[in-house]
Design a protein around this motif. Structure first.
Motif, PDB file in Angstrom:
ATOM      1  N   ASP A   8      27.390  -1.507  -9.868  1.00 17.11           N
ATOM      2  CA  ASP A   8      26.149  -0.837 -10.246  1.00 17.11           C
ATOM      3  C   ASP A   8      26.431   0.239 -11.292  1.00 17.11           C
ATOM      4  OD1 ASP A   8      27.022   1.438  -8.931  1.00 17.11           O
ATOM      5  OD2 ASP A   8      25.621   1.270  -7.282  1.00 17.11           O
ATOM      6  N   GLY A   9      25.369   0.723 -11.899  1.00 18.12           N
ATOM      7  CA  GLY A   9      25.492   1.682 -12.994  1.00 18.12           C
ATOM      8  C   GLY A   9      26.104   3.009 -12.624  1.00 18.12           C
ATOM      9  N   THR A  27      19.248   9.221 -15.420  1.00 21.83           N
ATOM     10  CA  THR A  27      18.518   9.124 -16.668  1.00 21.83           C
ATOM     11  C   THR A  27      17.800   7.788 -16.746  1.00 21.83           C
ATOM     12  OG1 THR A  27      20.200  10.459 -17.741  1.00 21.83           O
ATOM     13  CG2 THR A  27      18.772   9.197 -19.177  1.00 21.83           C
ATOM     14  N   THR A  28      16.577   7.803 -17.248  1.00 20.85           N
ATOM     15  CA  THR A  28      15.795   6.581 -17.381  1.00 20.85           C
ATOM     16  C   THR A  28      16.052   5.953 -18.740  1.00 20.85           C
ATOM     17  OG1 THR A  28      14.065   7.471 -15.966  1.00 20.85           O
ATOM     18  CG2 THR A  28      13.469   5.630 -17.348  1.00 20.85           C
ATOM     19  N   GLY A  29      16.246   4.649 -18.727  1.00 21.98           N
ATOM     20  CA  GLY A  29      16.430   3.896 -19.958  1.00 21.98           C
ATOM     21  C   GLY A  29      15.437   2.753 -20.024  1.00 21.98           C
ATOM     22  N   ARG A  30      15.231   2.203 -21.221  1.00 20.41           N
ATOM     23  CA  ARG A  30      14.318   1.081 -21.400  1.00 20.41           C
ATOM     24  C   ARG A  30      15.044  -0.040 -22.108  1.00 20.41           C
ATOM     25  NH1 ARG A  30      11.089  -1.046 -25.233  1.00 20.41           N
ATOM     26  NH2 ARG A  30      11.498   0.619 -26.699  1.00 20.41           N
ATOM     27  N   GLY A  38      14.058   1.929 -16.077  1.00 17.70           N
ATOM     28  CA  GLY A  38      14.691   2.248 -14.810  1.00 17.70           C
ATOM     29  C   GLY A  38      15.880   3.156 -15.020  1.00 17.70           C
ATOM     30  N   PRO A  39      16.449   3.630 -13.918  1.00 15.28           N
ATOM     31  CA  PRO A  39      17.595   4.542 -14.019  1.00 15.28           C
ATOM     32  C   PRO A  39      18.858   3.814 -14.481  1.00 15.28           C
ATOM     33  CG  PRO A  39      17.203   3.976 -11.741  1.00 15.28           C
ATOM     34  CD  PRO A  39      16.079   3.362 -12.526  1.00 15.28           C
ATOM     35  N   CYS A  59      16.703  -8.920 -17.066  1.00 16.57           N
ATOM     36  CA  CYS A  59      16.859 -10.013 -18.036  1.00 16.57           C
ATOM     37  C   CYS A  59      18.306 -10.220 -18.495  1.00 16.57           C
ATOM     38  CB  CYS A  59      15.979  -9.775 -19.246  1.00 16.57           C
ATOM     39  SG  CYS A  59      16.548  -8.440 -20.321  1.00 16.57           S
ATOM     40  N   SER A  60      19.219  -9.383 -18.063  1.00 18.50           N
ATOM     41  CA  SER A  60      20.647  -9.427 -18.447  1.00 18.50           C
ATOM     42  C   SER A  60      20.888  -9.056 -19.915  1.00 18.50           C
ATOM     43  CB  SER A  60      21.263 -10.801 -18.154  1.00 18.50           C
ATOM     44  OG  SER A  60      21.255 -11.037 -16.780  1.00 18.50           O
ATOM     45  N   GLY A  61      19.914  -8.422 -20.551  1.00 21.96           N
ATOM     46  CA  GLY A  61      20.126  -7.953 -21.923  1.00 21.96           C
ATOM     47  C   GLY A  61      21.112  -6.792 -21.936  1.00 21.96           C
ATOM     48  N   VAL A  62      21.917  -6.716 -22.973  1.00 20.11           N
ATOM     49  CA  VAL A  62      22.902  -5.635 -23.091  1.00 20.11           C
ATOM     50  C   VAL A  62      22.179  -4.326 -23.371  1.00 20.11           C
ATOM     51  CG1 VAL A  62      24.863  -4.766 -24.420  1.00 20.11           C
ATOM     52  CG2 VAL A  62      24.703  -7.197 -23.886  1.00 20.11           C
ATOM     53  N   MET A  63      22.502  -3.332 -22.583  1.00 20.66           N
ATOM     54  CA  MET A  63      21.905  -2.026 -22.758  1.00 20.66           C
ATOM     55  C   MET A  63      22.794  -1.162 -23.625  1.00 20.66           C
ATOM     56  SD  MET A  63      19.046  -2.067 -21.027  1.00 20.66           S
ATOM     57  CE  MET A  63      18.570  -0.433 -20.544  1.00 20.66           C
TER      58      MET A  63
END
Length: 63
Positions: A8-9, A27-30, A38-39, A59-63
């Motif tokens: 987990d993150g 911190t919230t990211g989009r 979400g956090p 969606c498994s997109g790279v953040m």
């Protein structure tokens, strides 16, 4: 993407603390791919790549 084990993150806290002076796990990211917010602690983190890769849990997109 194949189903590989992830962490987990929250595990990003240590490496990110070396760069930022604050705790970023809350911190919230989009996600740019699907728009989910979400956090950072909710990311799926893959550590078996070169470095750490955080991906969106929806969606498994790279953040």
């Amino acid at each position: 993407m194949t189903d590989l084990s992830y962490l987990d993150g929250n595990m990003l806290d240590g490496p990110l603390r070396e760069v930022f002076a604050v705790d970023l796990s809350a911190t919230t990211g989009r996600c740019d791919t699907c728009g989910m917010t979400g956090p950072m602690a909710g990311l799926h983190v893959y550590s078996h790549a070169p470095g750490l890769v955080g991906r969106c849990p929806a969606c498994s997109g790279v953040m």
